[in-house]
Design a protein around this motif. Sequence first.
Motif, PDB file in Angstrom:
ATOM      1  N   VAL A  28     -20.629   6.456  36.726  1.00  0.00           N
ATOM      2  CA  VAL A  28     -21.563   7.218  37.327  1.00  0.00           C
ATOM      3  C   VAL A  28     -22.075   6.474  38.927  1.00  0.00           C
ATOM      4  O   VAL A  28     -22.619   5.711  39.066  1.00  0.00           O
ATOM      5  N   LEU A  29     -21.593   7.552  39.739  1.00  0.00           N
ATOM      6  CA  LEU A  29     -22.003   7.239  41.222  1.00  0.00           C
ATOM      7  C   LEU A  29     -23.341   7.823  41.533  1.00  0.00           C
ATOM      8  O   LEU A  29     -23.357   8.984  41.382  1.00  0.00           O
ATOM      9  N   VAL A  30     -24.285   7.073  42.246  1.00  0.00           N
ATOM     10  CA  VAL A  30     -25.485   7.524  42.941  1.00  0.00           C
ATOM     11  C   VAL A  30     -25.050   7.648  44.318  1.00  0.00           C
ATOM     12  O   VAL A  30     -24.969   6.692  44.976  1.00  0.00           O
ATOM     13  N   GLU A  31     -25.110   8.905  44.910  1.00  0.00           N
ATOM     14  CA  GLU A  31     -24.713   9.323  46.366  1.00  0.00           C
ATOM     15  C   GLU A  31     -26.050   9.394  47.062  1.00  0.00           C
ATOM     16  O   GLU A  31     -26.949  10.129  46.580  1.00  0.00           O
ATOM     17  N   TRP A  32     -26.181   8.580  48.173  1.00  0.00           N
ATOM     18  CA  TRP A  32     -27.254   8.773  49.013  1.00  0.00           C
ATOM     19  C   TRP A  32     -26.519   8.475  50.480  1.00  0.00           C
ATOM     20  O   TRP A  32     -26.835   7.137  50.878  1.00  0.00           O
ATOM     21  N   ASP A  33     -26.039   9.277  50.970  1.00  0.00           N
ATOM     22  CA  ASP A  33     -25.575   9.137  52.547  1.00  0.00           C
ATOM     23  C   ASP A  33     -26.448   9.374  53.532  1.00  0.00           C
ATOM     24  O   ASP A  33     -25.830   8.880  54.646  1.00  0.00           O
ATOM     25  N   GLU A  58     -34.430   0.472  46.562  1.00  0.00           N
ATOM     26  CA  GLU A  58     -34.732   2.037  45.942  1.00  0.00           C
ATOM     27  C   GLU A  58     -33.270   2.495  45.687  1.00  0.00           C
ATOM     28  O   GLU A  58     -33.538   2.997  44.635  1.00  0.00           O
ATOM     29  N   LEU A  59     -32.265   2.289  46.200  1.00  0.00           N
ATOM     30  CA  LEU A  59     -31.127   2.727  45.512  1.00  0.00           C
ATOM     31  C   LEU A  59     -30.556   2.061  44.436  1.00  0.00           C
ATOM     32  O   LEU A  59     -30.236   2.629  43.378  1.00  0.00           O
ATOM     33  N   ALA A  60     -30.864   0.596  44.036  1.00  0.00           N
ATOM     34  CA  ALA A  60     -30.586   0.083  43.121  1.00  0.00           C
ATOM     35  C   ALA A  60     -31.607   0.535  41.919  1.00  0.00           C
ATOM     36  O   ALA A  60     -31.168   0.530  40.918  1.00  0.00           O
ATOM     37  N   ALA A  61     -32.702   0.859  42.387  1.00  0.00           N
ATOM     38  CA  ALA A  61     -33.627   1.195  41.219  1.00  0.00           C
ATOM     39  C   ALA A  61     -33.049   2.644  40.675  1.00  0.00           C
ATOM     40  O   ALA A  61     -33.130   2.926  39.264  1.00  0.00           O
ATOM     41  N   ALA A  96     -30.319   1.686  38.245  1.00  0.00           N
ATOM     42  CA  ALA A  96     -30.879   1.068  36.973  1.00  0.00           C
ATOM     43  C   ALA A  96     -31.451   2.334  36.082  1.00  0.00           C
ATOM     44  O   ALA A  96     -31.149   2.225  34.853  1.00  0.00           O
ATOM     45  N   ARG A  97     -31.983   3.286  36.629  1.00  0.00           N
ATOM     46  CA  ARG A  97     -32.145   4.565  35.974  1.00  0.00           C
ATOM     47  C   ARG A  97     -31.138   5.352  35.275  1.00  0.00           C
ATOM     48  O   ARG A  97     -31.174   5.735  34.033  1.00  0.00           O
ATOM     49  N   VAL A  98     -29.984   5.253  36.083  1.00  0.00           N
ATOM     50  CA  VAL A  98     -28.659   6.102  35.234  1.00  0.00           C
ATOM     51  C   VAL A  98     -28.185   4.920  34.381  1.00  0.00           C
ATOM     52  O   VAL A  98     -27.959   5.420  33.247  1.00  0.00           O
TER      53      VAL A  98
END
Length: 287
Positions: free
Chosen positions: A251-256, A264-267, A270-272
């Motif tokens: 699962v990729l978290v995209e934040w571009d 914050e991105l790592a958090a 971690a939620r995922v």
Amino acid sequence: MTTTSTLPARAGVGLKAEHYGDIVSGWPDMGFFEVHAENYMGEGGAPHRYLEAIVGRYPLSLHGVGLSIGGEGALDKDHLARLKKLIGRYKPASFSEHLAWSTHDTGYLNDLLPLPYTEATLDRVCGHISEVQDALGVRMLLENPSTYVLFEESTIEETEFLARIARRTGCGLLLDVNNVMISAVNHRMDPFAYIDRFPTDLVGEIHLAGYDETTDSAGDRLLIDTHGSAVRPDVFDLFIHTLERTGPQPVLVEWDNNVPAFAELAAEAARVDAALDAVRHKPVAAQ
């Protein structure tokens, strides 16, 4: 043809230049990193030095935005050659592209534009995907789009269209849950019913992202695919519903855009990961 869908069933994030230092100084606990292929088609420089170091420690997902899989014209052979060289250099665990078009004649458009779902479009897209897979020597994943218009000439429902492409070409599917929510809200459809119809047995990766919201000329909600914020609560709820049907997936978290601090991105990742752990030992819902 090599299968490039060996990412771990964990959360990953997009690799951003702003975070190079944070990553190589601490080597965080992260499932994988993803990069846009077009950002690494140059020969050298700092981006490649950092990517080489990171690929030495983490699986890599390579995500393309420039093939114009749905375009009416021929695929760009030079672009394919650059992709092949990049794949040979970094040997990514996954390669994906979009169900969209972005070229006209010799010009490139700075957007991923939608397609009518017809038999003719199906034949063209399948031909292009087969050409890509043959040229690159890898199995690709095809991503469902976020859309703002529907075509009167469409005769095939989107989930069926994607399933037929994958089964004809042997490609896999990238299920972007944020795109599902955007399209469903914009077209007054049920996003949960869409997921229930999706051919989840063909999914090799999931994407999550944030959206912006405005209203259309009639005053109704209009969602915009911006990748500029944390994953929205309704998208995360839809993601949990999706996992009940797919089981654990990469699962990729995209934040571009409006890229936050790496912490914050790592958090978000971690939620995922926590959501993935919660479903890891549960039976997958019947399709």
